[in-house]
Motif scaffolding. Sequence first.
Motif: not given
Length: 836
Positions: A661, A663, A673, A682
């Motif tokens: 993941f 941003q 993330e 996301t």
Amino acid sequence: MAKMAANGEKQQGHRPGVYKQKNKGHKHGRHKTKGELERENKGRVSVTTLTKKQRKELKKMDRRHKANQLRRTKKDQVLTEKRRLGSRDGPPHLVAVVSLHANADAGAVTTLLRGEGAGGVAHQEQCVSGVSDSFGLILPRFKQRFTFLTQSTADMHSLLDVAKVADSLVFVLDSTEGWDTYGDHCLSCLFAQGLPSHAVVCQGLSDVSVKKRVDFRKALTKIAEVRFPDTRLFQLDSDQDATLLLRHLGGQRQRKLGFRSRRSHLLAQQVKFTPNNRGEGSGGGPTDLGTLCVSGYVRGRALHADRLVHISGHGDFQLSQIDIPPDPLPLHLTRPTKPEKGRDAEMEDGDESEVPVRVLMKADLSTRESLQTEAEVDPMDGEQTWPTEQELLEAEEARKNKRVMKVPKGTSDYQASWIIDEDEEENGEADEESSDDDGDDIMDEAMDGDDEEINSQEPGSHAASEEEEDDDDEEEEEEVCPTERAGADQRYDDNMDEAAEEEGLKRYREARSHEMFPDEVDTPRDAPARIRFQRYRGLKSFRSSPWDPMENLPLDYSRIFQFQSFERTRRRILAEAAADEDGAMDGWYVTLHIIDVPFSVMESVQSGKPLVLVSLLPHEQKMSVVHLLVQRHPSNTEPIKTKEELVFHCGFRRFRASPIFSQHTTADKHKMERFLRPDAPTVVSVYAPITFPPAGVLLFKQRSDGVQDLVATGSVLSCDPRRVVLKRIVLSGHPFKINRRSAVVRYMFFNREDIMWFKPVELRTKWGRRGHIKEALGTHGHMKCVFDNQLRSQDTVLMNLYKRVYPRWTYDPYVPPQLPWFKNEATIEMDDLDME
């Protein structure tokens, strides 16, 4: 004057000089309009003004005419597509009947639609291969034809596959409750994927008394408006209601789904499997290959024999040829008048099986798309070097037999490792290139787990005391409660997975710690920080500092494909697909000969699952790094960690993979993330086959009991391996002594060598101060730092370190069947609680 005139002298008139006063004209208080100016000028205007004005007026008129032409063309195109659907020239109107409540009977709806009172003629039973409750319906009155099938919601994968190719969906509701909890879950998945045209029906209102029928209908309409605000609720209890529903389905506005309108797709109506080097009647094992002959109506774009076809849930395959058999659902067979002479009359008078099958086209071996999914790795290429087994064994022996050498005084172990011979240098470089980030990520996860244990020590004692109190309360309750209740609790505990509960508790603690202290890790004391974090580097500015996207790429990048400009390639391929009219056109009934298909596909059809085929665009079978923009689904409350295995529904494909993941920003670097954020979109990055957007995406997480929960929905963003995703870790320290702008910081490092190694990295504090390391004090990790302003005693000094991360190559095209979650929930029967 007479005298002067007689003498012949002429009197001259007075002429004003150059200094004559000129007064301004009177202002009327208003300006002349464009019409008055044109009337005054009478068309006499300057050339410059004429050119500019004419250019502006012509451009305005051209834009108006162009807009009118585009509007008229688009309107005619929509009307043509609407009239072709279900007509003689187009494919039959494919309608899927779905029940959204356990008490709603979808079979009764299809029985009522199939009846003669509805005005249609059921021409063919089991029209869709594998689906027993399916039939073809011809309406001579409306000159339309339909294909109805009943799809169960128990198999979510089949439901989503049918919804991708269906022209309309008919949702059957309960007359009192509308839909149940599982029906709402099915609606969430269908809405997230892209819902085609639909209708909502209910049964049983005729059994209610006339006085209460209006109230029941109002209440049910109010329930249906939650999900279908602009959809009419149809009552289906008589043949007249069935006729109204058929008229609505045939004339309603069709919703276009982008991912299917740009590709030709087909729902199999007849399937025949012929094993390779065997007779037609012989079967085979699940892995035996053969030729699969699939018959159905082409929908969407034209289908070409040189393109690859994707069978949902089974993979990509090649075509050998395309045939045109007789149409099994002809509209003209129901005409009461005498048939016309020619081919139509021959098909009506003679047997359809005697009509010869015409071969439309055969695949060209020189231009047919290849099944190659990965790039060929050249072992001689410098950036794709992989050590041999002998070199790996030699490197392992050299690592075990450590060589003692003389080094200058004060040299650390890390610095001494660089003083090696030339032979060892070659082996060391090869070993370093063969290493992967998985080991480093495992160490990061282990450190995060240790941090959680340390952070949870203090509240752990309190939690332990609470657990003891709860145990005492449970013991007291067990003494009071009867034995029947204890037996029910025991059965409830037997159905609970303790390992899953512990894993969920650990994940919740990690997510809570990350929310309170984002990306913070503790410096290890048993290993030097310069070795533990040797893959990380500092950045002066996350926004403007450069990062080479081609630096230190992993070995998996040698197996994937990339585009020089993905967006330009996407526009070109979609434009070529829209202009291509070679092959089987939309609405034709064809037979596809698919080669080298495993027998497991035929077993899936025989088990009752529908078979959906889609023609792939160029390059859509090749592997690359696919980025998906998703939003966490509101129904999901469990934390989803990065690199956790998920089930993907991407367009017509479904697969399993472990994504990362990051941003969603417009910068050239993107922060990773650790968890799927619930409050912001996301980007999910994963190794997967290329898919050109637009295409919907569904993300499911599979439980240990086989149930798959919807965790996120979104769409395909791009396919760009050059997208840089950086993992950040934050080392924290405590200001020990503060003297205006300088301070002594401790607990960030625990030896002098680590301080000197990370000295160039910039420092920051939680209160916005910035600084750098000036010098090391002593040998126990104290360091003197200088900041841009005076620190406060309650502030915390932080150091940001970054490392580029890549997804794991865990792509698996096999997805296990999804089980309905309502069947696996542990329930306690009321009969077990009755006391005798």
